[in-house]
Motif scaffolding. Structure first.
Motif, mmCIF file in Angstrom:
data_model
loop_
_atom_site.group_PDB
_atom_site.id
_atom_site.type_symbol
_atom_site.label_atom_id
_atom_site.label_comp_id
_atom_site.label_asym_id
_atom_site.label_seq_id
_atom_site.Cartn_x
_atom_site.Cartn_y
_atom_site.Cartn_z
ATOM 1 N N SER A 199 0.846 -1.198 0.000
ATOM 2 C CA SER A 199 0.000 0.000 0.000
ATOM 3 C C SER A 199 0.883 1.249 0.000
ATOM 4 O O SER A 199 1.710 1.447 0.879
ATOM 5 C CB SER A 199 -0.935 -0.003 1.215
ATOM 6 O OG SER A 199 -0.194 -0.053 2.410
ATOM 7 N N ILE A 200 0.696 2.060 -1.033
ATOM 8 C CA ILE A 200 1.511 3.269 -1.217
ATOM 9 C C ILE A 200 0.603 4.500 -1.256
ATOM 10 O O ILE A 200 -0.396 4.526 -1.980
ATOM 11 C CB ILE A 200 2.336 3.187 -2.514
ATOM 12 C CG1 ILE A 200 3.333 2.016 -2.438
ATOM 13 C CG2 ILE A 200 3.081 4.497 -2.766
ATOM 14 C CD1 ILE A 200 4.129 1.809 -3.708
ATOM 15 N N PHE A 201 0.962 5.497 -0.472
ATOM 16 C CA PHE A 201 0.257 6.774 -0.492
ATOM 17 C C PHE A 201 1.120 7.756 -1.275
ATOM 18 O O PHE A 201 2.189 8.161 -0.821
ATOM 19 C CB PHE A 201 0.027 7.280 0.932
ATOM 20 C CG PHE A 201 -0.867 8.486 1.004
ATOM 21 C CD1 PHE A 201 -2.250 8.352 0.932
ATOM 22 C CD2 PHE A 201 -0.325 9.759 1.150
ATOM 23 C CE1 PHE A 201 -3.080 9.456 1.003
ATOM 24 C CE2 PHE A 201 -1.142 10.873 1.217
ATOM 25 C CZ PHE A 201 -2.526 10.732 1.143
ATOM 26 N N GLY A 228 -1.367 10.758 4.861
ATOM 27 C CA GLY A 228 -0.679 9.494 4.563
ATOM 28 C C GLY A 228 -0.225 8.744 5.799
ATOM 29 O O GLY A 228 0.186 7.580 5.703
ATOM 30 N N ASN A 229 -0.295 9.387 6.948
ATOM 31 C CA ASN A 229 0.190 8.763 8.181
ATOM 32 C C ASN A 229 -0.881 7.846 8.770
ATOM 33 O O ASN A 229 -1.313 8.010 9.906
ATOM 34 C CB ASN A 229 0.580 9.843 9.188
ATOM 35 C CG ASN A 229 1.457 9.295 10.302
ATOM 36 O OD1 ASN A 229 2.087 8.245 10.150
ATOM 37 N ND2 ASN A 229 1.487 9.980 11.418
ATOM 38 N N LYS A 230 -1.291 6.870 7.962
ATOM 39 C CA LYS A 230 -2.347 5.943 8.366
ATOM 40 C C LYS A 230 -1.867 4.517 8.112
ATOM 41 O O LYS A 230 -0.704 4.209 8.341
ATOM 42 C CB LYS A 230 -3.629 6.252 7.607
ATOM 43 C CG LYS A 230 -4.188 7.651 7.921
ATOM 44 C CD LYS A 230 -5.417 7.969 7.089
ATOM 45 C CE LYS A 230 -5.932 9.380 7.375
ATOM 46 N NZ LYS A 230 -7.082 9.757 6.524
ATOM 47 N N ASN A 231 -2.744 3.675 7.641
ATOM 48 C CA ASN A 231 -2.390 2.266 7.433
ATOM 49 C C ASN A 231 -1.790 2.039 6.046
ATOM 50 O O ASN A 231 -2.329 1.292 5.219
ATOM 51 C CB ASN A 231 -3.619 1.375 7.631
ATOM 52 C CG ASN A 231 -4.125 1.443 9.055
ATOM 53 O OD1 ASN A 231 -3.338 1.496 9.992
ATOM 54 N ND2 ASN A 231 -5.435 1.422 9.213
ATOM 55 N N TYR A 232 -0.685 2.697 5.785
ATOM 56 C CA TYR A 232 0.039 2.507 4.527
ATOM 57 C C TYR A 232 1.420 1.943 4.831
ATOM 58 O O TYR A 232 1.969 2.137 5.922
ATOM 59 C CB TYR A 232 0.175 3.837 3.770
ATOM 60 C CG TYR A 232 -1.137 4.418 3.302
ATOM 61 C CD1 TYR A 232 -1.744 3.954 2.138
ATOM 62 C CD2 TYR A 232 -1.779 5.406 4.033
ATOM 63 C CE1 TYR A 232 -2.957 4.475 1.710
ATOM 64 C CE2 TYR A 232 -2.991 5.940 3.615
ATOM 65 C CZ TYR A 232 -3.571 5.472 2.448
ATOM 66 O OH TYR A 232 -4.775 5.985 2.034
ATOM 67 N N ASP A 233 1.976 1.257 3.845
ATOM 68 C CA ASP A 233 3.345 0.749 4.001
ATOM 69 C C ASP A 233 4.369 1.828 3.711
ATOM 70 O O ASP A 233 5.400 1.925 4.377
ATOM 71 C CB ASP A 233 3.578 -0.445 3.062
ATOM 72 C CG ASP A 233 2.672 -1.617 3.390
ATOM 73 O OD1 ASP A 233 2.617 -2.014 4.563
ATOM 74 O OD2 ASP A 233 2.004 -2.134 2.463
ATOM 75 N N VAL A 234 4.068 2.637 2.696
ATOM 76 C CA VAL A 234 5.024 3.652 2.245
ATOM 77 C C VAL A 234 4.274 4.934 1.865
ATOM 78 O O VAL A 234 3.205 4.871 1.251
ATOM 79 C CB VAL A 234 5.833 3.161 1.016
ATOM 80 C CG1 VAL A 234 6.843 4.214 0.574
ATOM 81 C CG2 VAL A 234 6.541 1.854 1.315
ATOM 82 N N VAL A 235 4.847 6.067 2.233
ATOM 83 C CA VAL A 235 4.373 7.372 1.757
ATOM 84 C C VAL A 235 5.428 7.915 0.810
ATOM 85 O O VAL A 235 6.620 7.935 1.142
ATOM 86 C CB VAL A 235 4.154 8.354 2.929
ATOM 87 C CG1 VAL A 235 3.841 9.754 2.402
ATOM 88 C CG2 VAL A 235 3.026 7.877 3.836
ATOM 89 N N VAL A 236 4.996 8.335 -0.384
ATOM 90 C CA VAL A 236 5.918 8.856 -1.395
ATOM 91 C C VAL A 236 5.523 10.288 -1.745
ATOM 92 O O VAL A 236 4.343 10.567 -1.970
ATOM 93 C CB VAL A 236 5.894 7.999 -2.679
ATOM 94 C CG1 VAL A 236 6.844 8.594 -3.719
ATOM 95 C CG2 VAL A 236 6.270 6.563 -2.383
ATOM 96 N N LEU A 237 6.502 11.172 -1.778
ATOM 97 C CA LEU A 237 6.276 12.524 -2.290
ATOM 98 C C LEU A 237 7.071 12.653 -3.580
ATOM 99 O O LEU A 237 8.293 12.518 -3.573
ATOM 100 C CB LEU A 237 6.714 13.581 -1.277
ATOM 101 C CG LEU A 237 6.219 15.004 -1.588
ATOM 102 C CD1 LEU A 237 5.993 15.792 -0.306
ATOM 103 C CD2 LEU A 237 7.185 15.758 -2.488
#
Length: 326
Positions: free
Chosen positions: A150-152, A198-207
């Motif tokens: 899961s990616i945000f 994005g600070n939720k149930n994601y594996d990675v946050v990408v900007l």
């Protein structure tokens, strides 16, 4: 006859040789150094403290050794011109440490407008203390276990980078669940809002953002600190390969461009698929070998029983014939 004996050194001997070989003129005289003083919570070592002077322009610093009496005249965050001398030593890991030994303060230029640089230093130190997440391991583990990563993905309003990322990702897209979040990447509040979302149930946050003007927003310490506080791993894909900023420095992984992001995700997925395929092929071979061994074992057992029965019958016949002749 020439000797084959070779010189034998200890690690300490070699490090001392190289340390002494790296000689500079500035090490032999009293010089002046200018920078922003950063007070550390250091321990008093025989009347001396070890703090830092930070470059006013570049993100570089040097350790400064200050006598206890002189240290009382230094103020955290102020710019000083300090007189002293350099020395170097080799630490246990083989790195050469440079230290400036302060003798006196030549001038105090005050705090001026460099408070932001001090904040950047503190943010980098915060990230170093917290540590960097292993993005490779996070992605590989999920894909190996046949779970979608899961990616945000945070990118700019009206941005044209999304097709570049997806095209580079290609068929490997099946391994990822990408949630898109378009924000105004020229506004601090919007970027922080995106990071919070994005600070939720994601594996990675990408900007992700392409190159061009306006990249200085990513040098904002507030944005970088928010990124450090994320529970998911944080990845940047900002600008071009020559660009550098604070947010990239505190990211768990830095990719040079948005296209590089797609290529990276694809490469990870392909590597895991290849590894699993080889593993499955090996397991299949081992299974076939086990089946063959089991088959051979059964055949061998059948032959033993068969020959045992034949020998038993033969023994009865031979015994009968012997009895008839007695």
């Amino acid at each position: 006859m020439p000797s084959n004996t070779k010189d034998t050194y200890t690690p300490s001997t070699l490090l001392n040789i190289f340390s002494n070989a790296l000689s500079v003129q500035e090490e032999k005289k009293v010089i002046q150094i200018k920078g922003i003083y950063k007070k550390e919570n250091s321990i008093n070592y025989n009347g001396y403290f070890y703090d830092h002077l930070i470059d006013e322009i570049e993100n570089q610093l040097i350790t400064i050794r200050i006598p206890e009496k002189l240290r009382k005249e230094f103020k955290d965050g102020y710019t000083y011109v300090v007189e002293g001398y350099l020395n170097k030593k080799v630490n246990k890991s083989g790195h050469i440490d440079i230290c400036f030994n302060a003798i006196d303060i030549q001038s105090n230029e005050g705090k001026r407008f460099f408070e932001n640089e001090i904040r950047k230093y503190d943010v980098r130190k915060m990230k170093f203390s917290k540590g960097y997440k292993n993005v490779n391991e996070i992605l590989r583990r999920k894909i190996y276990n046949k779970q979608k990563v899961s990616i945000f993905l945070i990118y700019g309003n009206n941005s044209i980078i999304l097709p570049d990322i997806l095209n580079a990702l290609g068929d490997a897209n099946k391994h990822y669940d990408i949630r898109q979040c378009a924000v105004n990447l020229s506004t601090k509040d919007d970027i922080i809002r995106g990071l919070n979302e994005g600070n939720k149930n994601y594996d990675v946050v990408v900007l992700a953002r392409g190159g061009g003007w306006g990249l200085d927003i990513f040098n904002d310490p507030d944005i970088a600190e928010k990124a450090i506080q994320l529970e998911p791993a944080f990845v940047t894909a900002i600008g071009h390969a020559v660009d550098n900023n604070l947010l990239q420095d505190v990211a768990d992984m830095r990719l040079d461009t948005p296209t590089a992001l797609g290529n990276y995700l694809k490469e990870i997925a392909n590597d895991v698929e290849t590894a699993k395929r080889r593993e499955e092929e090996l397991e299949s071979k081992l299974k076939r070998k086990a089946e063959e061994l089991e088959k051979n074992k059964r055949e061998c057992k059948y032959k033993i029983i068969k020959w045992g029965v034949l020998l038993f019958i033969s023994g009865i016949i031979i015994g009968s014939l012997i009895l008839k002749h007695i």
